[in-house]
Scaffold this active site. Structure first.
Site, PDB file in Angstrom:
ATOM      1  N   HIS A 187       0.836  -1.208   0.000  1.00 54.06           N
ATOM      2  CA  HIS A 187       0.000   0.000   0.000  1.00 54.06           C
ATOM      3  C   HIS A 187       0.873   1.261   0.000  1.00 54.06           C
ATOM      4  O   HIS A 187       0.587   2.233  -0.695  1.00 54.06           O
ATOM      5  CB  HIS A 187      -0.881   0.042   1.252  1.00 54.06           C
ATOM      6  N   GLN A 234     -18.102  -6.387  -1.272  1.00 56.54           N
ATOM      7  CA  GLN A 234     -17.226  -7.278  -2.034  1.00 56.54           C
ATOM      8  C   GLN A 234     -16.914  -8.573  -1.281  1.00 56.54           C
ATOM      9  O   GLN A 234     -16.101  -9.371  -1.733  1.00 56.54           O
ATOM     10  CB  GLN A 234     -15.942  -6.568  -2.465  1.00 56.54           C
ATOM     11  N   GLY A 283      -2.621  -1.669  -7.351  1.00 58.94           N
ATOM     12  CA  GLY A 283      -1.503  -2.600  -7.410  1.00 58.94           C
ATOM     13  C   GLY A 283      -1.750  -3.754  -8.365  1.00 58.94           C
ATOM     14  O   GLY A 283      -2.853  -4.296  -8.414  1.00 58.94           O
TER      15      GLY A 283
HETATM   16  P1  AMP Z   1      -6.468  -3.703  -0.428  1.00 58.54           P
HETATM   17  O1  AMP Z   1      -6.313  -2.922   0.819  1.00 58.54           O
HETATM   18  O2  AMP Z   1      -6.054  -5.134  -0.302  1.00 58.54           O
HETATM   19  O3  AMP Z   1      -7.827  -3.521  -1.055  1.00 58.54           O
HETATM   20  O4  AMP Z   1      -5.437  -3.099  -1.477  1.00 58.54           O
HETATM   21  C1  AMP Z   1      -5.448  -1.738  -1.796  1.00 58.54           C
HETATM   22  C2  AMP Z   1      -4.535  -1.497  -2.963  1.00 58.54           C
HETATM   23  O5  AMP Z   1      -3.215  -1.900  -2.641  1.00 58.54           O
HETATM   24  C3  AMP Z   1      -4.954  -2.312  -4.209  1.00 58.54           C
HETATM   25  O6  AMP Z   1      -4.791  -1.513  -5.365  1.00 58.54           O
HETATM   26  C4  AMP Z   1      -3.980  -3.451  -4.178  1.00 58.54           C
HETATM   27  O7  AMP Z   1      -3.736  -4.005  -5.457  1.00 58.54           O
HETATM   28  C5  AMP Z   1      -2.736  -2.774  -3.640  1.00 58.54           C
HETATM   29  N1  AMP Z   1      -1.829  -3.770  -3.082  1.00 58.54           N
HETATM   30  C6  AMP Z   1      -2.108  -4.721  -2.155  1.00 58.54           C
HETATM   31  N2  AMP Z   1      -1.034  -5.510  -1.946  1.00 58.54           N
HETATM   32  C7  AMP Z   1      -0.052  -5.049  -2.763  1.00 58.54           C
HETATM   33  C8  AMP Z   1       1.302  -5.444  -3.030  1.00 58.54           C
HETATM   34  N3  AMP Z   1       1.864  -6.481  -2.404  1.00 58.54           N
HETATM   35  N4  AMP Z   1       2.005  -4.748  -3.938  1.00 58.54           N
HETATM   36  C9  AMP Z   1       1.447  -3.700  -4.593  1.00 58.54           C
HETATM   37  N5  AMP Z   1       0.179  -3.266  -4.393  1.00 58.54           N
HETATM   38  C10 AMP Z   1      -0.555  -3.935  -3.497  1.00 58.54           C
END
Ligand code: AMP
Length: 286
Positions: free
Chosen positions: A37, A61, A147
Site C-alpha cells: 500500500h 465485495q 496494485g
Molecule cells: P487492499 O487494501 O487489499 O484492497 O489493497 C489496496 C490497494 O493496494 C490495491 O490496489 C492493491 O492491489 C494494492 N496492493 C495490495 N497488496 C499489494 C502489493 N503487495 N504490492 C502492490 N500493491 C498492493
C-alpha cells in the site's frame, strides 16, 4: 493530516484543492496497511501535489461466508503510516453512510470480471466496481493508484473508467514482495508459520514459469501444468493464463499475458501473478 468520514466533505476538500491548482493522487485501500500500500501512496505523493488515501473495508465485495468480520482493522496505525509517506488526507467513511438501508445501485463490468477471481468469487467485482465508483465520486482525483497484486481488479477498473468516461487516470504499480518472494497482502497475517512457508510455492511456481516463458515456451497448457506441479502443497483455486487486457484465456502466448494463481490455505485465500510480454524488453513486464 485530515481525516474525513463523508462524501460531501471529501468532495468539498478536493474541489478547494483543485481550485487552488493542485493535482490529487488517490489510493483506495481496505486498511491493514503494508509496504505494498505504501508504495502506491509514495507514487501518488510523487506524481501529484496532494496524495489522498481511503480506508474502507467494503462489505459489498465479501460474500456472507467470507472474512468481512475478521478482516484486520488497524485504523490508528494505518493513519500514522499514511502520514509517514506524505498522504495529507484520509477518507474513512462508515459502512452505514456508504450503504444506506435501502441502497440499491450497483456497477457491473462485463467480460473482464469473468473468470479468475470473478469465477471463484461471483459477487466480488460488482462490489469492487461499485465502491470504487463511489470513492471516485467523493475523492475527485487526477490519478488513482492500484496494485498489480490484484491484476484482474486493475483490468476491471481500467475498463470501467474507459466505458463510463470517468475523469481519472489509472496508474498500475508493481507487486511489492517479502524478501523471500511472497506477495505482500493484508491477509498474510492470518497465516500460521507452517502455512506461511507453504505459501511460498505460489511465487516460486510463477517465477519458474516466467523463466520458461522468457526461455521461449509459448504453449499455455505447458506453462499452467508446470505451475500446478509447483503448487502441490496448497489447494489450488485457479491457475490461469489470460490476455493481460481482456482477461480471456489464451492457448498460445503471442501478446502480453497475465499468469495468475489463487490458492486456498486453511486460514486464507491467497492470490499472486506475473505478467509477460513476448515482444517486450527481456520478455517480462514485472
Ligand atoms: P487492499 O487494501 O487489499 O484492497 O489493497 C489496496 C490497494 O493496494 C490495491 O490496489 C492493491 O492491489 C494494492 N496492493 C495490495 N497488496 C499489494 C502489493 N503487495 N504490492 C502492490 N500493491 C498492493
Amino acid at each position: 493530516m485530515k481525516i474525513i468520514d463523508n462524501a460531501a466533505e471529501m468532495r468539498a476538500w478536493c474541489r478547494e484543492a483543485r481550485r487552488a491548482g493542485k493535482s490529487i493522487g488517490f489510493v483506495p485501500t481496505m486498511g491493514a496497511l503494508h509496504e505494498g500500500h505504501l508504495s502506491l501512496m509514495r507514487a501518488a505523493a510523487q506524481g501529484n501535489e496532494l496524495a489522498v488515501a481511503s480506508i474502507f473495508v467494503n462489505p459489498t465485495q465479501f460474500a456472507p461466508h467470507e472474512d468481512f468480520n475478521q478482516y484486520p482493522r488497524t485504523f490508528d496505525q494505518d493513519v500514522a503510516m499514511c502520514a509517514s509517506v506524505g498522504v495529507v488526507a484520509v477518507y474513512a467513511p462508515t459502512a452505514r453512510t456508504m450503504y444506506t438501508e435501502d441502497y440499491s445501485t450497483f456497477v457491473t463490468v462485463g467480460g473482464v470480471s469473468e473468470g479468475l477471481c470473478g469465477g471463484s468469487r461471483p459477487h466480488f467485482f460488482r462490489g469492487v466496481a461499485t465502491v470504487v465508483t463511489k470513492l471516485f465520486n467523493a475523492v475527485e482525483a487526477d490519478r488513482a493508484y492500484f496494485g498489480q497484486k490484484d491484476a484482474q481488479q486493475c483490468a476491471v477498473i481500467k475498463r470501467m473508467v474507459r466505458d463510463l468516461d470517468m475523469a481519472v487516470e489509472i496508474v498500475e504499480m508493481p507487486i511489492v514482495r517479502e524478501p523471500d518472494g511472497l506477495a505482500m497482502s493484508s491477509r498474510n497475517r492470518y497465516l500460521s508459520a507452517e502455512e506461511r512457508t507453504r505459501a511460498l510455492c505460489l511465487s516460486q511456481s510463477l517465477f519458474a514459469a516466467q523463466e520458461r516463458l522468457q526461455g521461449g515456451e509459448r504453449d499455455a497448457e505447458t506453462v499452467k501444468d508446470a505451475v500446478r506441479q509447483g503448487m502441490q502443497g496448497v489447494k489450488i483455486d485457479y491457475v490461469a493464463l489470460v490476455d493481460a487486457e481482456t482477461m480471456r484465456p489464451v492457448e498460445r502466448v503471442e501478446r502480453p499475458v497475465l499468469l495468475a494463481v489463487a490458492a486456498l490455505l486453511e486460514s486464507a485465500r491467497l492470490i499472486d501473478n506475473v505478467k509477460f510480454d513476448p515482444a517486450g524488453n527481456g520478455g517480462s513486464l514485472t
